[in-house]
Design a protein around this motif. Structure first.
Motif, PDB file in Angstrom:
ATOM      1  N   ARG A 138       0.935  -1.217  -0.075  1.00 15.19           N
ATOM      2  CA  ARG A 138       0.100  -0.054  -0.037  1.00 15.19           C
ATOM      3  C   ARG A 138       0.953   1.241   0.032  1.00 15.19           C
ATOM      4  NH1 ARG A 138      -5.175  -2.304   1.573  1.00 15.19           N
ATOM      5  NH2 ARG A 138      -5.968  -0.334   0.649  1.00 15.19           N
ATOM      6  N   SER A 139       0.407   2.351  -0.454  1.00 14.21           N
ATOM      7  CA  SER A 139       0.902   3.509  -0.605  1.00 14.21           C
ATOM      8  C   SER A 139       0.331   4.288   0.556  1.00 14.21           C
ATOM      9  CB  SER A 139       0.952   4.428  -1.768  1.00 14.21           C
ATOM     10  OG  SER A 139       0.902   3.660  -2.936  1.00 14.21           O
ATOM     11  N   GLY A 173      -3.612 -10.156   9.061  1.00  6.65           N
ATOM     12  CA  GLY A 173      -3.061  -9.381   9.942  1.00  6.65           C
ATOM     13  C   GLY A 173      -2.134  -8.420   9.767  1.00  6.65           C
ATOM     14  N   MET A 174      -1.733  -8.307   8.499  1.00  7.30           N
ATOM     15  CA  MET A 174      -0.367  -7.628   8.373  1.00  7.30           C
ATOM     16  C   MET A 174      -0.588  -6.410   7.085  1.00  7.30           C
ATOM     17  SD  MET A 174       3.190  -9.215   7.543  1.00  7.30           S
ATOM     18  CE  MET A 174       3.427 -10.040   5.894  1.00  7.30           C
ATOM     19  N   ILE A 175      -0.089  -5.463   7.285  1.00  8.16           N
ATOM     20  CA  ILE A 175       0.077  -4.254   6.017  1.00  8.16           C
ATOM     21  C   ILE A 175       1.609  -4.043   5.759  1.00  8.16           C
ATOM     22  CG2 ILE A 175       0.020  -2.482   7.711  1.00  8.16           C
ATOM     23  CD1 ILE A 175      -1.714  -1.011   5.610  1.00  8.16           C
ATOM     24  N   ARG A 176       1.580  -4.082   4.380  1.00  8.93           N
ATOM     25  CA  ARG A 176       2.936  -3.830   3.935  1.00  8.93           C
ATOM     26  C   ARG A 176       3.050  -2.428   2.957  1.00  8.93           C
ATOM     27  NH1 ARG A 176       4.563  -7.383  -0.208  1.00  8.93           N
ATOM     28  NH2 ARG A 176       2.270  -7.668  -0.131  1.00  8.93           N
ATOM     29  N   TYR A 193       4.375   4.770   9.293  1.00  8.21           N
ATOM     30  CA  TYR A 193       3.417   4.659   8.459  1.00  8.21           C
ATOM     31  C   TYR A 193       2.409   3.717   8.974  1.00  8.21           C
ATOM     32  CZ  TYR A 193       5.671   6.559   4.156  1.00  8.21           C
ATOM     33  OH  TYR A 193       6.414   7.370   3.357  1.00  8.21           O
ATOM     34  N   GLU A 194       2.941   2.602   9.462  1.00  8.73           N
ATOM     35  CA  GLU A 194       1.974   1.619  10.051  1.00  8.73           C
ATOM     36  C   GLU A 194       1.471   2.036  11.389  1.00  8.73           C
ATOM     37  OE1 GLU A 194       3.990  -2.246  10.945  1.00  8.73           O
ATOM     38  OE2 GLU A 194       2.078  -3.276  11.226  1.00  8.73           O
ATOM     39  N   ALA A 195       2.026   2.569  12.169  1.00  9.73           N
ATOM     40  CA  ALA A 195       1.565   3.017  13.377  1.00  9.73           C
ATOM     41  C   ALA A 195       0.425   4.218  13.351  1.00  9.73           C
ATOM     42  CB  ALA A 195       2.568   3.739  14.330  1.00  9.73           C
ATOM     43  N   LEU A 196       0.693   4.941  12.309  1.00 16.62           N
ATOM     44  CA  LEU A 196      -0.424   6.030  11.963  1.00 16.62           C
ATOM     45  C   LEU A 196      -1.630   5.454  11.400  1.00 16.62           C
ATOM     46  CD1 LEU A 196       1.905   8.871  10.899  1.00 16.62           C
ATOM     47  CD2 LEU A 196       0.758   9.071  13.110  1.00 16.62           C
TER      48      LEU A 196
END
Ligand SMILES: C[S@@+](CC[C@H](N)C(=O)[O-])C[C@H]1O[C@@H](n2cnc3c(N)ncnc32)[C@H](O)[C@@H]1O
Length: 344
Positions: A138-139, A173-176, A193-196
């Motif tokens: 994802r962007s 359960g995952m985002i990249r 990025y992930e935390a926000l």
């Protein structure tokens, strides 16, 4: 022959890549689980028998996810931190053809994500026939819908383990994120990025925006400061070491070489966001967070809790129990957890 769908007892926990041993250690040390009867499928651990503490936590979790409440209504996670998602109502599915497998899954609900550790080709064929879900990188920025998503994994050529109820709204359960290899001064920007993204998913919290004031403690070389300045924030960055030259010259960035923990909130002043990626003992961080929370001088906080050797689970529980907060393990975390706090 049509597929057979059988409800089986227990639950299954999926770890992040390379974090399986951490998950197992947590299940043993934090939840006192006996794992002798459990079965490993790649990074997924199926436990036919789970103890009462864990099963109650899972039930609470599944009730709040399964009833269609928004993410904001979900209580703090009490499932293992090193589990990226859990199968809460596991099913054993036997199928003859790819079409049978798809019919069995889509007969239960629309959204399914795969966890693949073998039979990659077969799994891809099943995925192509199921309703579309976005499994791509994802962007940033991206918004994740708070929609339940099931998980399945092929345990054999004609068998799979699946569960419609899981503990995450993210596929498996995952985002990249798509990486930027040119501009950021460190890879730590991916963690922010992930935390926000999760701050919005969990609390409905908007991104830090134009003109907002951020305090970035332990900021060097500047990955997090780079993200925040890029979003238009005014960043007060503190570290014992300087940021990269481009950020030292950035008019949105004010750098101070100092011990971030000896600066009192009153010295820093009102902030919309406070961040810490300082490498320190969790005790020190917990104390520091307390000074910020009691000062009333900041709204939102994101801090990494770095594990040092053995994990003090009681102390970790204290972070998780702080009001308006969640403690999570991110895809981009290694031997650390991330504490997220949003004051409305
Ligand atoms: C993991 S790095 C931070 C990476 C940073 N978030 C980024 O995005 O590039 C940890 C930083 O904490 C700093 N640090 C450690 N103890 C500190 C303290 N007491 N006060 C300020 N900075 C500290 C180190 O100098 C180091 O730069």
């Amino acid at each position: 022959m049509p597929s057979s769908v059988k409800k089986i007892p227990g639950a299954a926990f999926l770890s992040f890549p390379d974090m399986y041993d951490m998950l197992v250690a947590e299940l043993r040390e934090r939840f006192f689980c006996d794992l002798r009867k459990s079965v490993r499928y790649g990074d997924l651990l199926y436990m036919p028998y789970i103890d009462n503490l864990l099963i109650n936590n899972l039930k609470n979790e599944s009730e709040s996810i399964g009833d269609g409440k928004t993410a904001q209504g979900i209580p703090p996670l009490r499932v293992p931190y090193w589990c990226r998602t859990a199968m809460l109502s596991p099913l054993s599915i036997g199928f003859e053809s790819i079409g049978d497998a798809c019919r069995a899954l889509s007969g239960i609900q629309r959204n399914w994500a795969p966890y693949d550790y073998q039979f990659f080709r077969r799994s891809a064929l099943i995925r192509e026939k199921l309703p579309y879900i976005n499994l791509k990188e994802r962007s940033f920025p991206v918004r994740i819908p708070a929609a339940p998503i099931g998980l399945y994994t092929l345990t054999g050529e004609h068998t799979m383990l699946a569960s419609a109820a899981t503990t995450s709204f993210l596929p498996a359960g995952m985002i990249r994120f798509t990486e930027n290899h040119e501009d950021p001064p460190s890879r730590a920007y991916l963690k922010l990025y992930e935390a926000l993204t999760l701050m919005h998913l969990f609390f409905g919290c908007d991104l830090p925006g134009k003109g907002e004031r951020c305090f970035d403690a332990g900021a060097s070389p500047g990955g997090w400061t780079w993200v925040l300045a890029g979003l238009g924030c005014n960043v007060f960055s503190v570290d014992r070491a300087e940021l990269v030259p481009e950020l030292m010259k950035n008019p949105r960035v004010d750098f101070l070489r100092h011990d971030a923990f000896t600066l009192k909130p009153e010295d820093v002043g009102t902030c919309d966001w406070v961040f810490s990626d300082v490498i320190c003992y969790p005790e020190r961080l917990y104390e520091w967070i307390g000074t910020w929370l009691s000062s009333g001088l900041c709204k939102n906080m994101i801090c990494t809790v770095k594990m040092q050797g053995g994990i003090d689970w009681q102390l970790i529980e204290k972070f998780a129990s702080l009001p308006d907060s969640r403690l999570v393990h991110l895809n981009y975390n290694k031997h650390e957890l991330t504490w997220l706090c949003c004051k409305k």
